[in-house]
Write an enzyme that holds these catalytic residues in place. Structure first.
Site: not given
Ligand code: NOJ
Length: 560
Positions: A215, A275
């Site tokens: 993440d 991500e």
């Molecule tokens: C990316 C995640 O996909 C999202 O759902 C989340 O709110 C943010 N990162 C913060 O962790």
């Protein structure tokens, strides 16, 4: 470095896996409380096997107050009681492997929950203490420290700093939260933070997971001194992510080099996918250099318009950048953060004071038949492109966005943090419909008495029409086409990792060939003729004789 192409059996699975993203709260509820859980996932493994995916990725399942539905972790080494137990998780990992599927967990290293014991200890400790040093605590500006340390804004809206009350009862230091107030950023300059997260990786690798989805992979390291973003650029779309002092900083790559060593020290092909919302494509490629991560999501398609030239350019850019580092692309058309593709590919995304990712074009103009056809065509396109794809639960059902959620049921922190302007991401997170009848939330829950509005996010009466049951075995349904495409993809040795060649077929057509006399055509304009002598392997919609109508895609066996 270029990748030497190995046959499908020989190359690492992550080079072209089709990975199914499970948003655990909304996938399947085994204990009847209206919330998805670990056992629910286990009960649906046969469905996933039949669908034909190679791997599953579970969104965060750790203990969490659920302010951001698990992306606010209070303990990285356990399971959220609403979802089950650690024993259930271990059972699921084993069962997934028995079904021949790989297992990816979500790891959230940029921030914890404010309920994490580290943060609770930091709140009680004094400024300058080791407890505070695990997070980004700073003194404020101004005579009494009344002003935040800098001008950074939170992704969900508002100031990225929150002031705490010190032991003397007075307002004191500020802490950084790039996301919700309840998600304090960790301090990655602190060795204890680094070593704890490494222990977390090992904890799950020891339990057999095959990989991690990281993440906010571009966020952990902040520019020294935490400088302001120049005022003029604060809201500018022109500033590249790495020009902001909190995104895509050089230091994140050191972290991934050390993580790669950990992954490689385990047997099997363990992997991680970043991500990283960075651009241009050359910045994404830096995350998948040979000694870093294996995959990095390609998010270009989440913001694309349904336009041949734009899509072709985005594919080209991504592929060129990745070729340089020998990494495969990882295509994404949907996830839990964006409006579902059925709506998006019809309406586009507009920024109207809301997040680009949560705001859809004018819903009054929505043509669901057109959106569905486009989303199906996008699926055929991604499954034919080189590399792997990540699909989001419900994408295989052609599920549209749920737009009619009542305001008092919205749960995304964006809603509150945007001052109730941005309805947030709940519309793509509503529980999945499994059955045609509304009982148990269209089969989402084992509790037959569960009313549609008793699911954690209310389900809409129309959702049964999109259920897995109602599409099962129906020729031309999104589910049927997805299953057929995945089955065919396994048989076509030329699909997945490997070369592709563009075919010139007109300005409104995206067309490319793959080894094995295979071609994929996606038509964005007026009907075109299918090349003569070609055999149609699969199409996203009805063909008109030898014409490929607008918004439709085909897979072809062409003459050599
Ligand atoms: C990316 C995640 O996909 C999202 O759902 C989340 O709110 C943010 N990162 C913060 O962790």
């Amino acid at each position: 470095m270029s990748h030497v192409l190995a046959s499908r059996k020989e190359r690492p699975w992550w080079r072209d896996a089709v990975t199914y993203q499970i948003y655990i709260r909304s996938f399947a509820d085994s204990n009847g409380d209206g919330i998805g859980d670990v056992e629910g996932i286990r009960s649906r493994l046969p469905y996933l096997k039949q669908l034909g995916v190679d791997a599953i990725w579970i969104t965060p399942w750790y203990p969490s107050p659920q302010n951001d539905h698990g992306y606010d972790v209070s303990d990285y080494m356990d399971i959220e009681p609403q979802y089950g137990t650690l024993a259930d998780a271990e059972k699921l990992i084993k069962a997934t492997h028995e079904h021949g599927l790989k297992f990816i967990v979500d790891i959230v290293p940029n921030h914890t929950s404010d309920q994490h014991k580290w943060f609770q200890a930091a709140l009680k400790a004094a400024p300058g203490s080791p407890e505070r040093d695990r997070y980004m605590f700073c003194d404020g500006k101004g005579p009494n420290g009344d002003l935040p340390p800098n001008n950074w804004e939170a992704v969900f809206g508002g100031c990225a700093w929150e002031r705490v009350i010190e032991a003397d009862g007075k307002p004191g230091q500020w802490y950084l939260h790039l996301f919700a107030i309840e998600q304090p950023d960790l301090n990655w300059e602190n060795p204890e933070v680094r070593s704890h997260l490494e222990d977390v990786l090992k904890f799950w690798l020891d339990r057999g997971v095959d990989g991690f989805r990281i993440d906010v992979a571009h966020g952990m390291v902040k520019y020294p001194g935490l400088p302001d973003i120049p005022e003029v650029n604060t809201t500018s779309e022109m500033l590249a992510p790495h020009e902001r002092p909190f995104w895509d900083q050089e230091g994140v790559h050191d972290i991934y080099r050390s993580w790669r060593k950990i992954l490689d020290s385990y047997p099997g092909e363990r992997m991680a996918v970043a991500e990283a919302w960075v651009s241009p494509a050359s910045r994404i490629a830096r995350y998948v250099r040979a000694d870093e991560l294996q995959n990095s999501f390609n998010f270009e398609m989440l913001t694309t318009l349904w336009n041949a030239a734009e899509i072709r350019a985005k594919i080209d850019n991504s592929m060129q950048a990745l070729v340089e580092v020998g990494a495969p692309p990882s295509w994404v058309f949907n996830n839990h953060d964006v409006v579902r593709s059925v709506d998006r590919l019809d309406l586009g995304l507009t920024n109207n004071g809301e997040s680009t990712f949560t705001r859809q074009g004018d819903p009054a103009k929505f043509n669901i038949a057109r959106g569905t056809l486009r989303a199906k065509s996008a699926n055929l396109m991604t499954l034919a492109l080189p590399g792997g794809t990540y699909l989001y639960q419900g994408e295989e059902l052609g599920l549209p966005e749920v737009r009619d959620l009542p305001e008092d049921r919205l749960t995304d922190p964006r809603w509150k943090m945007s001052g109730y302007k941005d309805r947030g991401r709940d519309g793509c997170r509503v529980p999945l419909p499994w059955k045609s009848e509304p009982t148990g939330g269209f089969g989402f829950s084992t509790n037959e008495l569960l009313e549609l509005d008793q699911a954690w996010l209310p389900m809409s009466p129309w959702m049964g029409n999109f259920s897995a049951e109602s599409q099962d075995g129906v020729a031309g349904s999104t589910l049927t086409i997805y299953r057929q495409a995945l089955a065919l993809r396994k048989l076509e040795e030329g699909l997945g990792d490997g070369p592709m060649t563009w075919i010139e077929a007109g300005k409104d057509v995206v067309a490319f060939s793959r080894p094995g006399n295979f071609a994929c055509y996606i038509n964005f304009g007026a009907a075109i003729e299918i090349p003569s002598g070609a055999k149609v392997l699969i199409s996203s919609g009805a063909l008109e004789g030898n014409l490929l109508p607008t918004d439709t895609a085909v897979w072809l066996r062409v003459n050599s």
